[in-house]
Design a protein around this motif. Structure first.
Motif, PDB file in Angstrom:
ATOM      1  N   ASP A   1       0.815  -1.220   0.000  1.00 46.99           N
ATOM      2  CA  ASP A   1       0.000   0.000   0.000  1.00 46.99           C
ATOM      3  C   ASP A   1       0.847   1.268   0.000  1.00 46.99           C
ATOM      4  OD1 ASP A   1      -2.255  -1.682   0.326  1.00 46.99           O
ATOM      5  OD2 ASP A   1      -2.048  -1.596   2.512  1.00 46.99           O
ATOM      6  N   ALA A   2       2.160   1.128  -0.099  1.00 49.74           N
ATOM      7  CA  ALA A   2       3.058   2.273   0.075  1.00 49.74           C
ATOM      8  C   ALA A   2       2.753   3.415  -0.892  1.00 49.74           C
ATOM      9  CB  ALA A   2       4.518   1.832  -0.065  1.00 49.74           C
ATOM     10  N   GLU A   3       2.445   3.085  -2.137  1.00 44.25           N
ATOM     11  CA  GLU A   3       2.188   4.134  -3.123  1.00 44.25           C
ATOM     12  C   GLU A   3       0.944   4.949  -2.766  1.00 44.25           C
ATOM     13  OE1 GLU A   3       1.389   4.530  -7.901  1.00 44.25           O
ATOM     14  OE2 GLU A   3       2.606   2.856  -7.173  1.00 44.25           O
ATOM     15  N   VAL A   4      -0.093   4.283  -2.276  1.00 42.37           N
ATOM     16  CA  VAL A   4      -1.323   4.989  -1.893  1.00 42.37           C
ATOM     17  C   VAL A   4      -1.063   5.852  -0.660  1.00 42.37           C
ATOM     18  CG1 VAL A   4      -3.723   4.730  -1.175  1.00 42.37           C
ATOM     19  CG2 VAL A   4      -2.756   3.169  -2.858  1.00 42.37           C
ATOM     20  N   LEU A   5      -0.355   5.303   0.313  1.00 44.57           N
ATOM     21  CA  LEU A   5      -0.022   6.082   1.505  1.00 44.57           C
ATOM     22  C   LEU A   5       0.777   7.325   1.123  1.00 44.57           C
ATOM     23  CD1 LEU A   5       0.041   6.370   4.625  1.00 44.57           C
ATOM     24  CD2 LEU A   5       2.194   5.109   4.558  1.00 44.57           C
ATOM     25  N   LEU A   6       1.763   7.152   0.252  1.00 36.82           N
ATOM     26  CA  LEU A   6       2.578   8.278  -0.194  1.00 36.82           C
ATOM     27  C   LEU A   6       1.711   9.358  -0.839  1.00 36.82           C
ATOM     28  CD1 LEU A   6       5.406   9.513  -0.645  1.00 36.82           C
ATOM     29  CD2 LEU A   6       5.484   8.257  -2.817  1.00 36.82           C
TER      30      LEU A   6
ATOM     31  N   ARG B   1       7.729  12.235  11.276  1.00 42.09           N
ATOM     32  CA  ARG B   1       8.676  11.915  10.209  1.00 42.09           C
ATOM     33  C   ARG B   1       7.996  12.186   8.878  1.00 42.09           C
ATOM     34  NH1 ARG B   1       9.956   6.740  13.258  1.00 42.09           N
ATOM     35  NH2 ARG B   1      11.795   7.311  14.454  1.00 42.09           N
ATOM     36  N   LEU B   2       8.585  13.060   8.095  1.00 44.25           N
ATOM     37  CA  LEU B   2       8.027  13.408   6.801  1.00 44.25           C
ATOM     38  C   LEU B   2       8.210  12.243   5.832  1.00 44.25           C
ATOM     39  CD1 LEU B   2       6.618  15.868   5.592  1.00 44.25           C
ATOM     40  CD2 LEU B   2       8.840  16.614   4.733  1.00 44.25           C
ATOM     41  N   VAL B   3       7.164  11.929   5.098  1.00 47.38           N
ATOM     42  CA  VAL B   3       7.199  10.867   4.089  1.00 47.38           C
ATOM     43  C   VAL B   3       7.295  11.539   2.728  1.00 47.38           C
ATOM     44  CG1 VAL B   3       5.909   8.962   3.060  1.00 47.38           C
ATOM     45  CG2 VAL B   3       5.847   9.310   5.533  1.00 47.38           C
ATOM     46  N   THR B   4       8.402  11.290   2.017  1.00 51.43           N
ATOM     47  CA  THR B   4       8.611  11.970   0.739  1.00 51.43           C
ATOM     48  C   THR B   4       8.788  11.030  -0.445  1.00 51.43           C
ATOM     49  OG1 THR B   4      11.001  12.093   1.121  1.00 51.43           O
ATOM     50  CG2 THR B   4       9.664  13.980   1.863  1.00 51.43           C
TER      51      THR B   4
ATOM     52  N   LEU C   1       8.742   6.446  -1.751  1.00 54.37           N
ATOM     53  CA  LEU C   1       8.219   5.107  -1.470  1.00 54.37           C
ATOM     54  C   LEU C   1       8.968   4.419  -0.339  1.00 54.37           C
ATOM     55  CD1 LEU C   1       7.395   3.708  -5.023  1.00 54.37           C
ATOM     56  CD2 LEU C   1       5.793   4.160  -3.152  1.00 54.37           C
ATOM     57  N   ALA C   2      10.266   4.653  -0.230  1.00 51.30           N
ATOM     58  CA  ALA C   2      11.031   4.047   0.863  1.00 51.30           C
ATOM     59  C   ALA C   2      10.524   4.567   2.211  1.00 51.30           C
ATOM     60  CB  ALA C   2      12.519   4.337   0.693  1.00 51.30           C
ATOM     61  N   ASP C   3      10.263   5.875   2.287  1.00 47.14           N
ATOM     62  CA  ASP C   3       9.701   6.453   3.514  1.00 47.14           C
ATOM     63  C   ASP C   3       8.337   5.843   3.817  1.00 47.14           C
ATOM     64  OD1 ASP C   3      11.864   8.184   3.708  1.00 47.14           O
ATOM     65  OD2 ASP C   3      10.775   9.914   2.899  1.00 47.14           O
ATOM     66  N   ALA C   4       7.512   5.684   2.787  1.00 49.65           N
ATOM     67  CA  ALA C   4       6.165   5.141   2.986  1.00 49.65           C
ATOM     68  C   ALA C   4       6.236   3.708   3.499  1.00 49.65           C
ATOM     69  CB  ALA C   4       5.367   5.212   1.686  1.00 49.65           C
ATOM     70  N   ARG C   5       7.122   2.906   2.935  1.00 52.35           N
ATOM     71  CA  ARG C   5       7.283   1.524   3.398  1.00 52.35           C
ATOM     72  C   ARG C   5       7.774   1.490   4.853  1.00 52.35           C
ATOM     73  NH1 ARG C   5       9.823   1.038  -1.772  1.00 52.35           N
ATOM     74  NH2 ARG C   5       8.304   0.248  -3.288  1.00 52.35           N
ATOM     75  N   ALA C   6       8.718   2.369   5.180  1.00 51.51           N
ATOM     76  CA  ALA C   6       9.219   2.432   6.558  1.00 51.51           C
ATOM     77  C   ALA C   6       8.107   2.852   7.516  1.00 51.51           C
ATOM     78  CB  ALA C   6      10.393   3.404   6.644  1.00 51.51           C
TER      79      ALA C   6
END
Length: 197
Positions: free
Chosen positions: A24-29, A45-48, A50-55
């Motif tokens: 779901d990382a892309e949708v969360l991003l 923590r700012l999500v910028t 896909l790696a941030d979204a997965r984390a």
């Protein structure tokens, strides 16, 4: 909440709440980089990317296991439409705070109201939470309407109660609302099956 349970799914009010998955990382991003989301929120923590979204998704799962938070992907007809969850869970006081967002293009359909109501009922009925707080910037009228529709009583203004958008260390006033497990359930509007399961 215990640290040995799998985070349950919750269904009702025409929605389903399910744990976030790495897929779901892309949708969360897309949701947390939307300008309207960023206008009202200053994440820890700012999500910028896909790696941030997965984390972030991984951290949410770990937070559930620690009993500190529960975050759900909100789905309608199997498609993610937003997010809702509880943070700052205090087991001793049986308290938490609720937060929520809806993807751009889907706002104005009552999704936030139904998601907050469904999450609230689940927390009261299944998790033994007694008090849930809802805070928003004083000029965030849409969030104020969600709070009112979900029976969250206005308790006052918290001076400098939250960060200014994307400006940690600077502050703005926030309205505080809260709902107790002993408060009557409101009518959250359209949607079948009002009982969470």
């Amino acid at each position: 909440m215990t640290d040995i349970r799998t985070q349950p799914e919750v269904h009702g009010l025409g929605l389903s709440l399910r744990p976030w998955d790495a897929a779901d990382a892309e949708v969360l991003l897309r949701g947390v980089t939307d300008p309207e989301y960023l206008r009202w929120n200053t994440p820890l923590r700012l999500v910028t990317d896909l790696a941030d979204a997965r984390a972030t998704i991984g951290n949410r799962g770990a937070g559930w296991l620690r009993g500190e938070l529960v975050q759900y992907a909100v789905t309608e007809d199997g498609v993610i439409v937003g997010g809702v969850g509880l943070s700052g869970i205090n087991r001793h006081m049986c308290q938490a705070a609720v937060g929520y967002w809806v993807l751009p293009g889907l706002r104005g359909r009552g999704i936030a109201t139904r998601a907050v109501e469904l999450c609230t009922r689940w927390a009261f009925e299944q998790e033994g939470i007694h008090r849930i707080e809802l805070r928003h910037a004083v000029d965030h009228t849409a969030s104020c309407r969600v709070a009112e529709r979900c029976g969250y009583a206005y308790e006052g203004t918290r001076r400098d109660g939250m960060h200014r958008a994307q400006r940690p260390g600077t502050y703005r006033d926030a309205h505080q609302h809260a709902r107790l497990a002993t408060d009557p359930y409101p009518d959250p509007g359209p949607g079948p099956d009002p009982t969470p399961r």
